[in-house]
Design an enzyme around this catalytic site. Structure first.
Site, PDB file in Angstrom:
ATOM      1  N   LYS A 153      -2.109  -1.506  -3.891  1.00 56.74           N
ATOM      2  CA  LYS A 153      -2.995  -0.340  -3.840  1.00 56.74           C
ATOM      3  C   LYS A 153      -2.178   0.931  -3.926  1.00 56.74           C
ATOM      4  O   LYS A 153      -1.196   1.056  -3.181  1.00 56.74           O
ATOM      5  CB  LYS A 153      -3.753  -0.383  -2.511  1.00 56.74           C
ATOM      6  CG  LYS A 153      -4.671   0.783  -2.290  1.00 56.74           C
ATOM      7  CD  LYS A 153      -5.234   0.722  -0.918  1.00 56.74           C
ATOM      8  CE  LYS A 153      -6.012   1.997  -0.674  1.00 56.74           C
ATOM      9  NZ  LYS A 153      -6.415   2.162   0.677  1.00 56.74           N
ATOM     10  N   LYS A 169       0.864  -1.188   0.000  1.00 55.00           N
ATOM     11  CA  LYS A 169       0.000   0.000   0.000  1.00 55.00           C
ATOM     12  C   LYS A 169       0.897   1.233   0.000  1.00 55.00           C
ATOM     13  O   LYS A 169       1.697   1.435   0.902  1.00 55.00           O
ATOM     14  CB  LYS A 169      -0.913  -0.018   1.223  1.00 55.00           C
ATOM     15  CG  LYS A 169      -1.783   1.227   1.303  1.00 55.00           C
ATOM     16  CD  LYS A 169      -2.810   1.147   2.408  1.00 55.00           C
ATOM     17  CE  LYS A 169      -3.551   2.451   2.536  1.00 55.00           C
ATOM     18  NZ  LYS A 169      -4.609   2.408   3.540  1.00 55.00           N
TER      19      LYS A 169
HETATM   20  C1  PBG Z   1      -7.577   3.246   5.433  1.00 58.46           C
HETATM   21  C2  PBG Z   1      -7.824   3.163   3.982  1.00 58.46           C
HETATM   22  C3  PBG Z   1      -7.669   4.151   3.007  1.00 58.46           C
HETATM   23  C4  PBG Z   1      -8.129   3.587   1.822  1.00 58.46           C
HETATM   24  C5  PBG Z   1      -8.501   2.285   2.094  1.00 58.46           C
HETATM   25  N1  PBG Z   1      -8.300   2.034   3.426  1.00 58.46           N
HETATM   26  C6  PBG Z   1      -7.216   5.552   3.117  1.00 58.46           C
HETATM   27  C7  PBG Z   1      -5.838   5.881   3.457  1.00 58.46           C
HETATM   28  O1  PBG Z   1      -4.962   5.043   3.618  1.00 58.46           O
HETATM   29  O2  PBG Z   1      -5.624   7.082   3.617  1.00 58.46           O
HETATM   30  C8  PBG Z   1      -8.204   4.293   0.502  1.00 58.46           C
HETATM   31  C9  PBG Z   1      -9.225   3.780  -0.463  1.00 58.46           C
HETATM   32  C10 PBG Z   1      -9.503   4.682  -1.613  1.00 58.46           C
HETATM   33  O3  PBG Z   1      -8.845   5.713  -1.817  1.00 58.46           O
HETATM   34  O4  PBG Z   1     -10.420   4.342  -2.372  1.00 58.46           O
HETATM   35  N2  PBG Z   1      -6.244   3.352   5.812  1.00 58.46           N
END
Ligand code: PBG
Length: 322
Positions: free
Chosen positions: A247, A194
């Site tokens: 992601k 991520k």
């Molecule tokens: C929680 C989380 C996030 C997303 C998924 N889980 C936000 C972040 O990390 O700031 C983002 C999902 C999206 O942008 O569609 N940590």
């Protein structure tokens, strides 16, 4: 004789193109992320994500029923609590919003897997993904919060938990916590690679989860790195992850491919909020052919190697694929 190779022979008709197509998108590939907000009377449109809503419990259940009827196999739930605090206690409250939502959906006995996002940032007043010490997220104390969150979601009936916090050691901690609580059958979909991405902007607007100070670069990954993504993936697999995620998706197709080639578990890719918003606002401005763009992007993510794609377009696309 010129030319001997005429690739256009196989592009002549729709039937021939269909015959030789290498990548197919199936409704079963798609996972539909949904937001549910505590004490909401009716769904609220999300300004930064046209077509998406912060759901009430009732509208969430109705959306889950639509998803299942359309042939989708899974939804991913994000909770937005009424009150946030430094400990993010709404994340692991037995009657927290996600726990309520899982129970409500599960009561319908739909053939639908319910996945829950395991993170603190939607629940903490500071908007970070764990406990704070010296203006940074303190890794090890955060593990207990995340484990409590995952276990309470499993108690509510979640089939799969998806930790998105990027703390070190969270998969091992959560696996151990789930097993000790008797949830050895609950699977873990790890947000393994991520990245610290600007593409999450619209999501943070939807969930009110933008960090109140600093950013997430001390825990989410540097967009410049790919070998480190493989290290994250292997660490999570060694710790007990059942599936791994990359992601965002679109700007990271090379990472999806690399992860696919170096693992033997299902690989998911998250087509995130910023990617969704670019399409929606581009289409609104009349500069994009919306349906063709959505199909092209999803099939590209699949071609890159994703087995599963998390997409806010999932329900609509399921309708097209029928
Ligand atoms: C929680 C989380 C996030 C997303 C998924 N889980 C936000 C972040 O990390 O700031 C983002 C999902 C999206 O942008 O569609 N940590």
């Amino acid at each position: 004789m010129f030319p001997t190779q005429r690739p256009r022979r196989l592009r002549r008709t729709a039937a021939i193109r269909n015959l030789v197509r290498e990548t197919h998108l199936h409704v079963e590939d798609l996972i539909y992320p949904l937001f549910v907000q505590e004490n909401l009377a009716k769904p609220e449109p999300i300004q930064a994500m046209p077509g998406q809503y912060r759901h009430s419990l009732d509208s969430l259940v109705a959306e889950a029923e639509k998803a299942s009827a359309a042939g989708l196999q899974a939804i991913l739930l994000f909770g937005i609590p009424e009150k946030k605090d430094p400990q993010g206690s709404g994340a692991f409250a037995p009657d927290g919003i996600v726990q309520q939502a899982v129970r409500a959906v599960k009561q319908r006995k739909l053939p639908l897997a319910v996945i829950t996002d395991v993170c603190m940032c939607e629940y903490t007043s500071h908007g970070h993904c764990g406990a704070i010490r010296d203006n940074d997220v303190d890794n090890d104390p955060s593990l207990a919060m995340l484990t409590d969150t995952a276990v309470s979601q499993a108690e509510a009936g979640a089939d799969i938990v998806a930790p998105s916090d990027m703390m070190d050691g969270r998969i091992a901690a959560i696996r151990k916590g789930l097993d000790q609580a008797g949830f050895e059958q609950v699977a873990i979909l790890s947000y393994a690679a991520k990245y610290a991405s600007a593409f999450y902007g619209p999501f943070r607007d939807a969930a009110g989860s933008a960090p109140q100070f600093g950013d997430r670069q001390s825990y989410q990954m540097d967009p410049a790195n790919i070998r480190e993504a493989l290290k994250e993936v292997w660490t999570d697999l060694e710790e007990g992850a059942d599936m791994v995620m990359v992601k965002p998706a679109l700007a990271y197709l090379d990472v999806i491919r690399a992860v696919k080639e170096s693992t033997d578990v299902p690989v998911a890719a998250y087509n995130v909020s910023g990617e969704y918003a670019m399409i929606e606002f581009g289409a609104k401005a009349g500069i994009l052919d919306r349906e063709r763009i959505i199909r092209e992007i999803l099939v590209s993510i699949k071609r890159a190697g994703a087995d599963l794609i998390l997409s806010y377009h999932a329900l609509e696309v399921a309708g097209w694929l029928k």
